[in-house]
Design a protein around this motif. Structure first.
Motif, PDB file in Angstrom:
ATOM      1  N   ASP A 205       0.854  -1.188   0.000  1.00 16.51           N
ATOM      2  CA  ASP A 205       0.000   0.000   0.000  1.00 16.51           C
ATOM      3  C   ASP A 205       0.893   1.242   0.000  1.00 16.51           C
ATOM      4  O   ASP A 205       1.495   1.606   1.020  1.00 16.51           O
ATOM      5  N   ASP A 206       0.976   1.914  -1.167  1.00 18.13           N
ATOM      6  CA  ASP A 206       1.842   3.081  -1.309  1.00 18.13           C
ATOM      7  C   ASP A 206       1.474   4.201  -0.345  1.00 18.13           C
ATOM      8  O   ASP A 206       2.344   4.935   0.136  1.00 18.13           O
ATOM      9  N   SER A 207       0.169   4.331  -0.059  1.00 19.30           N
ATOM     10  CA  SER A 207      -0.275   5.454   0.779  1.00 19.30           C
ATOM     11  C   SER A 207       0.139   5.290   2.231  1.00 19.30           C
ATOM     12  O   SER A 207       0.140   6.240   2.999  1.00 19.30           O
ATOM     13  N   ARG A 208       0.504   4.041   2.633  1.00 16.92           N
ATOM     14  CA  ARG A 208       0.900   3.788   4.020  1.00 16.92           C
ATOM     15  C   ARG A 208       2.349   3.301   4.117  1.00 16.92           C
ATOM     16  O   ARG A 208       2.727   2.652   5.095  1.00 16.92           O
ATOM     17  N   SER A 209       3.149   3.623   3.135  1.00 14.33           N
ATOM     18  CA  SER A 209       4.546   3.193   3.128  1.00 14.33           C
ATOM     19  C   SER A 209       5.445   4.397   2.879  1.00 14.33           C
ATOM     20  O   SER A 209       5.110   5.282   2.084  1.00 14.33           O
ATOM     21  N   PHE A 210       6.578   4.412   3.559  1.00 14.00           N
ATOM     22  CA  PHE A 210       7.468   5.560   3.429  1.00 14.00           C
ATOM     23  C   PHE A 210       8.893   5.179   3.839  1.00 14.00           C
ATOM     24  O   PHE A 210       9.132   4.125   4.441  1.00 14.00           O
ATOM     25  N   ILE A 211       9.816   6.049   3.493  1.00 18.82           N
ATOM     26  CA  ILE A 211      11.214   5.887   3.897  1.00 18.82           C
ATOM     27  C   ILE A 211      11.359   6.530   5.265  1.00 18.82           C
ATOM     28  O   ILE A 211      11.134   7.737   5.423  1.00 18.82           O
ATOM     29  N   GLN A 212      11.728   5.741   6.244  1.00 17.64           N
ATOM     30  CA  GLN A 212      11.831   6.271   7.604  1.00 17.64           C
ATOM     31  C   GLN A 212      13.119   7.050   7.806  1.00 17.64           C
ATOM     32  O   GLN A 212      13.132   8.099   8.453  1.00 17.64           O
ATOM     33  N   SER A 213      14.244   6.539   7.275  1.00 21.58           N
ATOM     34  CA  SER A 213      15.526   7.235   7.430  1.00 21.58           C
ATOM     35  C   SER A 213      16.518   6.696   6.418  1.00 21.58           C
ATOM     36  O   SER A 213      16.378   5.573   5.924  1.00 21.58           O
ATOM     37  N   ALA A 214      17.514   7.509   6.109  1.00 12.82           N
ATOM     38  CA  ALA A 214      18.614   7.094   5.245  1.00 12.82           C
ATOM     39  C   ALA A 214      19.875   7.780   5.770  1.00 12.82           C
ATOM     40  O   ALA A 214      19.920   9.009   5.874  1.00 12.82           O
ATOM     41  N   LYS A 215      20.887   6.974   6.133  1.00 16.03           N
ATOM     42  CA  LYS A 215      22.100   7.515   6.720  1.00 16.03           C
ATOM     43  C   LYS A 215      23.319   6.958   5.996  1.00 16.03           C
ATOM     44  O   LYS A 215      23.353   5.777   5.638  1.00 16.03           O
ATOM     45  N   ASP A 226       9.549   1.764   6.013  1.00 19.06           N
ATOM     46  CA  ASP A 226       8.354   1.417   6.784  1.00 19.06           C
ATOM     47  C   ASP A 226       7.267   1.059   5.780  1.00 19.06           C
ATOM     48  O   ASP A 226       6.680   1.925   5.136  1.00 19.06           O
ATOM     49  N   PHE A 227       7.010  -0.244   5.638  1.00 18.39           N
ATOM     50  CA  PHE A 227       6.104  -0.733   4.601  1.00 18.39           C
ATOM     51  C   PHE A 227       4.846  -1.347   5.210  1.00 18.39           C
ATOM     52  O   PHE A 227       4.915  -2.050   6.220  1.00 18.39           O
ATOM     53  N   THR A 228       3.723  -1.082   4.571  1.00 18.48           N
ATOM     54  CA  THR A 228       2.464  -1.715   4.945  1.00 18.48           C
ATOM     55  C   THR A 228       1.876  -2.418   3.728  1.00 18.48           C
ATOM     56  O   THR A 228       1.755  -1.818   2.653  1.00 18.48           O
ATOM     57  N   TYR A 229       1.538  -3.687   3.925  1.00 20.53           N
ATOM     58  CA  TYR A 229       0.985  -4.514   2.847  1.00 20.53           C
ATOM     59  C   TYR A 229      -0.472  -4.829   3.143  1.00 20.53           C
ATOM     60  O   TYR A 229      -0.867  -5.029   4.302  1.00 20.53           O
ATOM     61  N   ASP A 230      -1.271  -4.884   2.103  1.00 23.28           N
ATOM     62  CA  ASP A 230      -2.634  -5.397   2.236  1.00 23.28           C
ATOM     63  C   ASP A 230      -2.555  -6.919   2.326  1.00 23.28           C
ATOM     64  O   ASP A 230      -1.943  -7.575   1.468  1.00 23.28           O
ATOM     65  N   ALA A 231      -3.166  -7.485   3.381  1.00 23.11           N
ATOM     66  CA  ALA A 231      -3.096  -8.924   3.603  1.00 23.11           C
ATOM     67  C   ALA A 231      -4.426  -9.412   4.169  1.00 23.11           C
ATOM     68  O   ALA A 231      -4.909  -8.881   5.171  1.00 23.11           O
ATOM     69  N   THR A 232      -4.994 -10.430   3.535  1.00 23.44           N
ATOM     70  CA  THR A 232      -6.289 -10.942   3.973  1.00 23.44           C
ATOM     71  C   THR A 232      -6.192 -11.674   5.305  1.00 23.44           C
ATOM     72  O   THR A 232      -7.102 -11.595   6.141  1.00 23.44           O
TER      73      THR A 232
END
Length: 828
Positions: A205-215, A226-232
């Motif tokens: 789900d692109d709307s609930r996924s983002f890059i938390q940090s990059a160092k 930080d990824f969120t997947y649609d899962a039944t």
């Protein structure tokens, strides 16, 4: 949260950073990028559609310099890749940083690595491509066959990036990595195909996924997604229909020149990497295996040659996590530095060190994520475990990264086993409030064990059989030698020692094998100019110790060697398990007094009683392995003896007799009313049935019966028929004696019939469990099962009228019908 750590030499760091833009962090993440005077002046004209550098990396950019410079402009992330680092080897490690409860059945933890691969960045026309790279197939560039190796082992492209701009000095390339790190790239995903299928994952789900940090650090880049997947059917929080995970992507620059490898020998225990060398003179691709180890070079090679202890140029250093409780720090440090003894055997002084983390004043740039530092992480988690994984250079086996992770609740497991396994002979263990000195000693030895893994050492389960069983009751012997020949065995406690034995060491410790194996893997051989030149010396060291059980290695895999088992101690499993059971029979009636009577609560009692059943089961399992057992002694053709030797018929018969008396009899001693009637409304008989059935099924497994049938070939006068006949007569002894059959035996006898039905009527197939293959339908297994069931049914019919007890007679009538249905399934 688990991070990525590493210890690296100053010399190596210098060599690496000479090829990168900068090894110094001139701009910290979270601050506006510093611009040099030359950067301000340099604004190259667009080429082939490229933008000006200043139009891409604007004044609003937040920049972080390291192996690559990372720029964050608004919600976009850019890599600035120096031209000098194209086509350099990097290691990419994908780990779970955070994950939902129950993912993977609970066997996956935060910090678990899900993929390791070597990658390189390449320029192709107006793109930068990220490609995987493998050294599993290899030939020297000077050989003609290297062209074929490359042609027939072409590696896939993971991702292609448009070049957004050139660096101000035109010596590097700017690419936008935002979409890449926000995409569900299978090569870096924490959810493999099996997990996606299990949890019915449809998409990211692109709307609930983002890059938390990059160092960015001098040798590595760390990115958190930080990824969120649609899962039944997610593993937890099912109402959300989602799975959220945080992935940590680590990219580490490998040395430009690989370390000289050391060739693996299967007679000595090291983790290893494998390559196929197509440049070999053999008439096939020659498989090479290199051990995994840290690079240690003496500061003074001439003094080292003279036999003096010399410090390494770059010692292995572990920093303690700032979250580590103060009272435990001395034990963790001692666990790390205990390995100094073994490294001294290899000629090194102060080869491995443990330090407190530097304060912000001492080192404001210190970060556990920086690949120049190794950190022992103290994790606030209910997980009862500790792990010591490492990541190595796939070209040479050099260990370049090591995490030691200690989970907070792990000491509870050790407290419980200390009480159960040593409480009969050890007054200090008879409490829930174990003395801190004892807990500290346990923690020290666990840390030493996990650091051993990080040094390249796998488990050596053979070492627990190196010492005579009765020597473990000798105080002088155990204080000097411990309870196993290595810390790398699962030999945690001395459960053999009996009440009245004096000055006993109950907790494991470093052993003679540890000195031997570190010397073999780490001793510097300055005269050897390549890996092959080391082999004669390494082989000599092994053969000098040949014949001594103290220096043997066995992984414990396969489940067929009774001398190579987890959690066992002593060279005689029957004697050791007999001693262990004697102690358990003393502990069981005291368990209530040592727990609930002190706490006025049943929680600890319930937990410990469940674990006591597990200990009983473990002792039984050790003896089961004798039946159809084969002892392995790792040898080469130049050495005398056989690699595989079946356990003698006498030992196998004795083991079956022991099992019938201790595993398959009615365990009345385990029934403690104060426990069973205060912790569960009705579960005791079922618990016993489950454990007995497990060992019964293990005995009657196709792979064990295959080894027993092989005894006929090897001249061992105990085969599968002998075993089944002995087992059947013992389990159904009441049929011959006329004794009443109690609930435990009725349950066990039904389990026996279920297992025989499985062996006789399953679909024909090739069983390869534990690596002992057998074609069931074309072996003697079904002939034996059918024949013995016919005999049993005849005995049951003859005996049924002797019983006046209704329940026993009903049970026998039921067994007769069950056997008929097994023998004639179409009539069932």
């Amino acid at each position: 949260m688990p991070k990525f750590y590493h210890v690296v030499s100053a010399a190596l760091l210098m060599a690496l950073t000479q090829t990168s833009c900068s090894s110094t962090k001139v701009a910290k993440q979270g601050s506006t990028a510093a611009k040099t005077e030359s950067t301000e002046r340099s604004k190259p004209a667009p080429k082939s559609g490229l933008k000006n550098y200043s139009d891409v990396i604007t004044k609003e950019a937040v920049s972080d310099q390291g192996v690559f410079t990372i720029h964050k402009v608004g919600d976009k992330y850019y890599y600035e890749i120096p031209d000098s680092l194209l086509q350099r080897d990097f290691l990419w490690i994908s780990r779970f940083a955070n994950l939902p409860s129950g993912l993977g059945g609970g066997y996956v933890n935060a910090g678990s690595s899900v993929n390791e691969q070597m990658v390189e960045w390449q320029k192709f026309e107006n793109k930068i491509v990220l490609k995987t790279k493998s050294y599993s197939a290899y030939a020297a560039d000077s050989l003609a066959i290297s062209l074929s190796v490359r042609a027939n082992n072409y590696q896939p492209t993971i991702y292609a990036f448009d070049i957004a701009a050139l660096s101000p000095d035109s010596a590097g390339y700017v690419i936008d990595v935002t979409k890449f790190f926000l995409s569900d790239v299978k090569a870096f995903s924490g959810l493999d195909a099996d997990l996606r299928k299990q949890y019915k994952v449809s998409k990211l789900d692109d709307s609930r996924s983002f890059i938390q940090s990059a160092k960015s650090f001098p040798l590595n880049i760390e990115v958190k997604q930080d990824f969120t997947y649609d899962a039944t059917e997610p593993p937890s929080n099912s109402a959300t229909g989602s799975i959220s995970i945080i992935m940590n992507q680590s990219m580490v620059l490998l040395p430009k020149v690989p370390m000289q490898p050391r060739i693996n020998d299967y007679r000595v225990g090291y983790f290893n990497i494998n390559q196929y060398d197509y440049g070999s003179e053999a008439l096939k691709a020659d498989q090479k295996s290199f051990i995994r180890r840290w690079k240690l070079v003496p500061k003074d090679i001439e003094a080292y040659k003279r036999g003096e202890l010399v410090e390494p140029v770059n010692p292995i250093v572990y920093y303690l996590d700032p979250a580590t409780p103060e009272k435990l720090r001395p034990y963790i440090k001692a666990g790390v530095e205990q390995w100094q003894e073994a490294f001294e055997t290899a000629g090194f002084k102060n080869a491995i060190l443990a330090k407190d983390p530097p304060s912000p004043e001492e080192d404001p740039d210190f970060s556990p994520e920086d690949a120049r530092y190794s950190v022992i992480r103290y994790v606030a988690s209910t997980t009862r475990n500790a792990v010591g994984p490492s990541v190595s250079d796939p070209r040479s086996g050099e260990i370049i990264e090591s995490d030691i992770i200690w989970y907070h609740n792990h000491l509870r497991s050790y407290r419980n086993r200390y009480l159960l396994e040593t409480g009969a002979a050890n007054p200090a263990a008879r409490t829930l409030n174990t003395p801190i000195e004892d807990l500290g000693e346990m923690m020290k030895e666990v840390i030493t064990h996990e650091v051993g893994h990080a040094l390249g050492l796998p488990h050596n389960m053979k070492a627990s059989a190196a010492y005579p069983t009765d020597s473990l009751r000798n105080g002088e012997f155990t204080q000097k030698n411990g309870i196993a020949a290595t810390i790398m065995d699962y030999a945690r406690y001395n459960y053999v020692a009996q009440p009245g034995d004096k000055n006993i060491r109950f907790i494991r410790q470093l052993g003679p094998y540890d000195h031997y194996v570190i010397n073999w893997g780490y001793r510097y051989l300055p005269e050897a100019k390549n890996a092959e030149a080391e082999v004669p010396t390494l082989n000599k060291w092994i053969e000098e110790k040949s014949g001594s059980p103290i220096y043997q290695f066995g992984s414990g895999s396969g489940g067929y060697d009774p001398q190579s088992q987890t959690e066992g101690i002593g060279d005689d499993v029957i004697k050791a398990s007999t001693y262990g059971l004697k102690n358990l029979k003393l502990v069981a009636p005291k368990l209530y007094d040592w727990t609930a009577a002190q706490t006025n609560d049943y929680e600890d009692l319930d937990e410990l009683y469940g674990e006591l059943l597990g200990v009983w089961s473990r002792y039984i399992g050790h003896v089961v392995t004798n039946v159809g057992g084969v002892r392995e002694n790792r040898l080469k053709p130049s050495q005398q003896g056989f690699v595989y030797t079946p356990v003698s018929a006498k030992e196998q018969v004795a083991s079956m007799d022991w099992l019938l008396s201790n595993a398959f009899s009615s365990p009345e001693w385990l029934h403690q009313s104060k426990i069973s009637r205060n912790t569960h409304h009705a579960n005791y008989a079922e618990s016993i049935r489950s454990l007995q059935a497990r060992h019964l099924n293990n005995l009657l497994s196709p792979d064990r019966m295959a080894r027993l049938m092989e005894n006929e070939v090897n001249g061992v006068k105990y085969n599968a028929l002998n075993m089944v006949r002995q087992l059947q007569r013992g389990i159904w002894s009441e049929v011959y004696s006329g004794a009443t059959v109690d609930i435990y035996r009725r349950n066990l006898q039904k389990a026996y019939l279920d297992r025989m039905a499985y062996l006789l009527n399953e679909e024909p197939g090739r069983s390869s469990r534990f690596g002992t293959p057998v074609e069931i339908n074309q072996s003697d297994i079904r002939s034996i099962v059918r024949g013995e069931l016919v005999q049993l049914q005849r005995q049951l019919k003859s005996a049924r009228n002797r019983y006046s007890n209704d329940l026993t007679r009903y049970h026998i009538d039921d067994a007769i019908v069950r056997i008929d249905n097994i023998l004639n399934p179409k009539n069932g």
